[in-house]
Design a protein around this motif. Structure first.
Motif, mmCIF file in Angstrom:
data_model
loop_
_atom_site.group_PDB
_atom_site.id
_atom_site.type_symbol
_atom_site.label_atom_id
_atom_site.label_comp_id
_atom_site.label_asym_id
_atom_site.label_seq_id
_atom_site.Cartn_x
_atom_site.Cartn_y
_atom_site.Cartn_z
ATOM 1 N N LEU A 135 3.770 -11.351 -8.797
ATOM 2 C CA LEU A 135 2.870 -11.051 -9.910
ATOM 3 C C LEU A 135 2.338 -12.310 -10.576
ATOM 4 C CD1 LEU A 135 4.875 -8.106 -11.537
ATOM 5 C CD2 LEU A 135 2.849 -7.944 -10.078
ATOM 6 N N LEU A 146 -2.889 -11.553 -13.370
ATOM 7 C CA LEU A 146 -1.905 -10.496 -13.111
ATOM 8 C C LEU A 146 -0.719 -10.519 -14.069
ATOM 9 C CD1 LEU A 146 -1.535 -9.811 -9.284
ATOM 10 C CD2 LEU A 146 -2.681 -8.480 -11.034
ATOM 11 N N ILE A 159 -5.902 -4.151 -12.281
ATOM 12 C CA ILE A 159 -4.902 -4.888 -11.504
ATOM 13 C C ILE A 159 -5.341 -5.020 -10.052
ATOM 14 C CG2 ILE A 159 -2.555 -4.722 -10.551
ATOM 15 C CD1 ILE A 159 -1.719 -3.560 -13.286
ATOM 16 N N GLN A 194 -7.885 -7.659 -9.476
ATOM 17 C CA GLN A 194 -7.409 -9.044 -9.522
ATOM 18 C C GLN A 194 -6.582 -9.422 -8.292
ATOM 19 O OE1 GLN A 194 -9.381 -9.792 -12.833
ATOM 20 N NE2 GLN A 194 -7.900 -11.331 -12.240
ATOM 21 N N THR A 195 -6.340 -8.468 -7.401
ATOM 22 C CA THR A 195 -5.418 -8.669 -6.283
ATOM 23 C C THR A 195 -6.162 -8.708 -4.958
ATOM 24 O OG1 THR A 195 -3.752 -7.410 -7.525
ATOM 25 C CG2 THR A 195 -3.318 -7.804 -5.183
ATOM 26 N N VAL A 254 1.987 -6.533 -4.512
ATOM 27 C CA VAL A 254 1.775 -6.472 -5.963
ATOM 28 C C VAL A 254 2.148 -5.100 -6.507
ATOM 29 C CG1 VAL A 254 -0.026 -6.449 -7.754
ATOM 30 C CG2 VAL A 254 0.067 -8.312 -6.086
#
Length: 407
Positions: free
Chosen positions: A209, A215, A327, A330-331, A339
């Motif tokens: 994370l 994150l 989330i 952002q991944t 994640v």
């Protein structure tokens, strides 16, 4: 323009729904089965708490590992194997002749139920930036519907035998496995990169994370929300029983009404709210409404006030899907499983700490001889958790890095 929905999304919905139904059907009979196996009501109460904690502990250990494995080998095999583990756990519980076998069944169930992160990663894989939050909302609706159907079905079946609900839960999981075997497509290409050994060390695996900008902030917010939810669910029945004198039936009715309202919000209202506000402002709105809902629950002096506050509490549920969408934005695609698995592990930590903290607060402040008589204290504590999450979100919220990500 409407985007065609992946055929895998109905499977994810059904899987989460069956997981919740499977958990719910054993709620009315679990304490009696433990008592039957131990022969001592006091010992049964202690072991029931340990059984609940063991489930969350296994989820904590397994969720990051399963998420990483799904990045490496694909979501489909991990989801299908986990569905079989869930079926095996209920089957073993139905046949358990001792408390040790019941603990083993609970441990298997924790591993099988640790795929919420994999399911979220699957949703992220097959969703566009514009549909992510809506699809996460459908997952939330599955939880709400399971909360309605599970306990009611368990109470009905439990009249014909304490182990029958476990048999039915196992059968539902087997049927879901067969359904997935036929309809579930893989959502991502196989990744041949080697897996870091640290990914198999559960607490170290949570470190993923911190690898991507933004994150840690979003993870902190979702942890605050998860902890608040645990404060609410862990003391809801206790609070209703002590403060209002609710019977088992009324407690079940209150949970069913909450589930219906929650499902309506996720299915009917969430897409409209997202369309008007975007993800970021939807998170803010949801958390603010959550704070109000928790405070209303804590202040309610009559049962009708609790039911009147439910729409506000249910509207708070729009925050979680929007936050999940941020989330996933952002991944990187190759790390979605890791994640989401880490977030699942963090959620399991909340599921261990939340009930311990909230029940301790409740038992202290709800007692008639408490220095400060405050039976709604766990709800107020949950509201403080949400306020902490809101403060972090407003102060440090990252900017989306994915093109087309709604803000």
């Amino acid at each position: 323009m409407n985007t065609p929905r992946s055929p895998g999304l109905p499977f994810i919905f059904v899987t989460l729904l069956i997981d919740m139904i499977g958990l719910g059907v054993v709620i009315p009979v679990g304490p009696q089965l433990v008592t039957q196996l131990t022969g001592n009501p006091l010992l049964a109460a202690r072991n029931l708490g340990l059984l609940i904690a063991s489930f969350s502990l296994m989820q904590l250990l397994a969720a990051p590992v399963l998420g990483t494995l799904s990045d490496r080998f694909g979501r489909r095999p991990v989801l299908l194997v986990s569905t079989l583990l869930t079926a095996a756990s209920y089957g073993l519980a139905a046949l358990a002749s001792s408390l040790a076998w019941l603990f083993l069944a609970r441990a298997l169930g924790g591993i099988g139920g640790a795929t919420i992160g994999v399911a979220n990663a699957y949703i992220a894989d097959v969703s566009t930036p514009q549909t992510r939050a809506r699809n996460f909302g459908l997952a939330g609706a599955a939880f709400g519907l399971g909360l309605i159907v599970g306990p009611a079905l368990g109470g009905l079946l439990g009249q014909y035998g304490l182990r029958l609900p476990y048999v039915v839960a196992a059968a539902l999981a087997v049927l879901n496995f067969l359904y997935g075997l036929v309809v579930l497509p893989e959502s991502r290409q196989r990744n041949d990169e080697p897996i870091a050994l640290s990914s198999f060390v559960p607490l170290r695996a949570l470190g993923v994370l911190s690898r991507f900008p933004g994150l840690p902030v979003l993870a902190a917010v979702i942890i605050c929300m998860n902890l608040a939810q645990q404060f609410l669910t862990s003391t809801w029945v206790l609070h209703g029983t002590v403060r209002y004198g609710w019977t088992t039936g009324v407690n079940g009715l209150s949970l069913a009404v909450a589930g219906v309202v929650s499902a309506f919000v996720q299915i009917a209202l969430l897409p409209r709210i997202l369309g008007r506000l975007g993800n970021g402002r939807t998170v803010t709105l949801g958390i603010v409404l959550g704070v109000l809902g928790y405070v209303f629950y804590g202040l309610s002096s009559s049962p009708w006030m609790v039911f009147a506050a439910m729409p506000v509490g249910a509207l708070a549920g729009v925050a979680a899907p929007a936050l999940q969408a941020l989330i996933t934005g952002q991944t990187p695609p190759q790390a979605q499983g890791a994640v989401q698995g880490a977030l699942g592990g963090a959620g399991s930590l909340c599921a261990i700490a939340g009930p311990l903290l909230s029940t301790a607060l409740f038992s202290h402040f709800a007692a008639s001889d408490a220095p400060i008589h405050l039976p709604g204290v766990a709800f107020f504590a949950g509201a403080l958790c949400l306020l902490a999450g809101l403060a972090v979100f407003l102060a440090f919220r990252p900017q989306p890095i994915s093109q087309g990500e709604p803000v």
